[in-house]
Enzyme design. Structure first.
Site, PDB file in Angstrom:
ATOM      1  N   SER A  29      34.868  22.989  50.436  1.00 18.23           N
ATOM      2  CA  SER A  29      35.144  22.483  49.206  1.00 18.23           C
ATOM      3  C   SER A  29      34.792  23.239  48.296  1.00 18.23           C
ATOM      4  O   SER A  29      35.259  23.177  46.597  1.00 18.23           O
ATOM      5  CB  SER A  29      34.938  21.116  48.904  1.00 18.23           C
ATOM      6  N   LYS A  41      19.411  17.988  53.366  1.00 20.11           N
ATOM      7  CA  LYS A  41      19.699  18.408  54.614  1.00 20.11           C
ATOM      8  C   LYS A  41      19.351  19.585  55.347  1.00 20.11           C
ATOM      9  O   LYS A  41      19.309  20.188  56.563  1.00 20.11           O
ATOM     10  CB  LYS A  41      21.194  18.681  54.609  1.00 20.11           C
ATOM     11  N   ARG A  79      31.239  16.050  48.787  1.00 14.83           N
ATOM     12  CA  ARG A  79      30.563  14.756  49.406  1.00 14.83           C
ATOM     13  C   ARG A  79      31.560  13.874  47.927  1.00 14.83           C
ATOM     14  O   ARG A  79      31.167  12.399  48.787  1.00 14.83           O
ATOM     15  CB  ARG A  79      29.045  14.984  48.910  1.00 14.83           C
ATOM     16  N   LYS A 111      29.275  27.994  58.510  1.00 14.32           N
ATOM     17  CA  LYS A 111      30.253  27.319  57.454  1.00 14.32           C
ATOM     18  C   LYS A 111      28.937  27.012  56.516  1.00 14.32           C
ATOM     19  O   LYS A 111      27.525  27.120  56.705  1.00 14.32           O
ATOM     20  CB  LYS A 111      30.257  26.005  57.660  1.00 14.32           C
ATOM     21  N   LYS A 147      25.508  26.024  60.598  1.00 18.44           N
ATOM     22  CA  LYS A 147      26.212  25.103  59.620  1.00 18.44           C
ATOM     23  C   LYS A 147      24.816  25.454  58.635  1.00 18.44           C
ATOM     24  O   LYS A 147      24.264  24.885  59.185  1.00 18.44           O
ATOM     25  CB  LYS A 147      26.652  24.133  60.245  1.00 18.44           C
TER      26      LYS A 147
END
Ligand code: PBG
Length: 332
Positions: free
Chosen positions: A282, A225, A212, A256, A202
Site C-alpha cells: 500500500s 509487529k 492499515r 513483502k 515479510k
C-alpha cells in the site's frame, strides 16, 4: 556466462537501442497480465463502495460489488484476486473467533467470487489482525504475541477459507510453524489441491501504513509487529524463512514489501527456483499515486516501470493495487 564486449568501435551498444523494433527484439523481461494478483478490500453492506483516502483509486467494496469487480478482473485476464476484510471495532475480540467463522466477510466474498467469476483464482489472507481487538496478527498474552496458540487459530481460519472455496491461502502472520500445521490440516480435511502462497519474507515495514487505514487496523494496533515480522536489515534470514516454508509445504513464496526489497526477490529466485512473488504494498502504491496526482510523475509510465522491475528481479508475479489499470494498459 562470459560477456564478450570488444572495444569501441567494434562494439557500439547503442546500435541495439536505436529503434523500437530493435529494443523490442532484445528486451529480456516483460510484464504480462498473467503476472498480476489484485488485492481488494471487502466491507459489510450491500451495493456500496467507499474510497480509501490514503490509496487514491482503491475502494472498499461490499460482497456483491467484490463479485462484479472479480468479473471485471477475470474479463481482463487477471489470474488471481486477493481478499482483505475491512473490520470495525465491533468485529474485534480477544479470542478472534470471527477469523474462522464460515460467514465472515472473507468467506462470503470467496463464495460470491466463485459464483460470479469461476475462472479467477481466489487468494486469501491468513492472520488474526482483522479480528483481533489489539490489531496484532497473533494472540497477545501479557504483552507477548504468542506463537503456538496463534498457529492453532490460523489452522482453523485456513480450513474455513478452504471450505469456502479458496484456491490460494496466504498466511501473512509470520508465526513459526504455521505452514506445516496448515498443510497437514488441509491434507487431513481432503483439501489436497488448495495451494499455499506463504508470506515467507515479510518485513516489519512502515510501507503498510495505508493498508492499515484501508482495513481499519490503524486505530486498533497497539505497538509494532517487530517480534514476528522481519528486521529490514536482514538478508540471510529471508532465505532461511523461504527454505523453512518450502520444507513445510508452501507451493509459492512471497517477499513483502516489494520495491525496497528487490534484492531479496532476486536471491530467493536464484537460490530456490520456486514460484516467487512480491507484494507491491500500500505505501509503495500511495507514494507513487501522490506524485502522480501532483503531476510530478507520469502515472502509466511509473506504474509499468515499477512492475517490470519485479520481473527483472526474478518474480513470477506481483500483488499490486495497479492490477486493473496495468491489465487495461497491457490490453491497449
Ligand atoms: C496483515 C497484512 C498486512 C498487509 C497484508 N496483510 C499489514 C500488516 O502486516 O500490518 C499489508 C499490505 C499492504 O500494505 O498493502 N496480516
Amino acid at each position: 556466462m562470459i560477456p564478450i564486449t570488444p572495444a569501441f568501435p567494434v562494439t557500439r551498444l547503442r546500435r541495439m537501442r536505436r529503434t523500437p523494433a530493435l529494443r523490442a527484439l532484445s528486451r529480456q523481461n516483460t510484464l504480462s497480465v498473467d503476472d498480476l494478483i489484485w488485492p481488494v478490500f471487502v466491507m459489510d453492506g450491500h451495493d456500496n463502495e467507499t474510497p480509501v483516502a490514503s490509496m487514491p483509486g482503491v475502494m472498499r467494496r461490499t460482497v456483491d460489488r467484490i463479485a462484479s469487480a472479480a468479473v471485471e478482473a477475470q474479463n481482463l485476464g487477471i489470474p488471481a484476486i486477493c481478499i482483505f476484510p475491512y473490520t470495525g471495532m465491533e468485529a474485534r475480540t480477544t479470542d478472534c473467533a470471527m477469523a474462522w467463522d464460515p460467514n465472515n466477510l472473507t468467506n462470503q466474498a470467496i463464495r460470491a467470487i466463485k459464483d460470479a467469476a469461476p475462472d479467477i483464482a481466489v487468494m486469501t489472507d491468513i492472520a488474526l489482525d482483522p479480528y483481533n481487538i489489539n490489531g496484532h496478527d497473533g494472540f497477545v498474552e501479557n504483552g507477548e504475541i504468542v506463537n503456538d496458540r496463534t498457529v492453532e487459530a490460523l489452522v482453523k481460519m485456513a480450513l474455513a477459507q478452504a471450505d469456502a472455496g479458496a484456491d490460494i491461502l496466504g498466511p501473512s502472520d509470520m508465526m513459526d510453524g504455521r505452514i506445516g500445521a496448515i498443510r497437514m490440516a488441509l491434507e487431513g480435511a481432503g483439501h489436497h489441491n488448495v495451494t499455499i502462497l506463504s508470506y515467507a519474507a515479510k518485513y516489519a515495514s512502515a510501507f503498510y501504513g495505508p493498508f492499515r487505514d484501508a482495513v481499519g487496523a490503524s486505530a486498533a494496533l497497539t505497538g509494532d509487529k517487530k517480534t514476528y515480522q522481519m528486521d529490514p536489515g536482514n538478508t540471510d534470514e529471508a532465505l532461511r524463512l523461504v527454505a523453512r516454508d518450502l520444507a513445510e509445504g508452501a507451493d509459492m513464496v512471497m517477499v513483502k514489501p516489494g520495491m525496497p526489497y528487490l534484492d531479496i526477490c532476486r536471491q530467493v529466485k536464484d537460490t530456490f527456483g520456486v514460484p516467487t512473488y512480491a507484494y507491491q504494498v500500500s505505501g509503495e502504491y500511495a507514494m507513487m499515486q501522490a506524485a502522480i496526482q501532483n503531476g510530478w510523475l507520469d502515472g502509466e509510465k511509473v506504474m509499468m516501470e515499477s512492475l517490470l522491475g519485479f520481473k527483472r528481479a526474478g518474480c513470477d508475479g506481483i500483488l499490486t493495487y495497479f492490477a486493473i489499470e496495468a491489465a487495461k494498459f497491457l490490453q491497449r
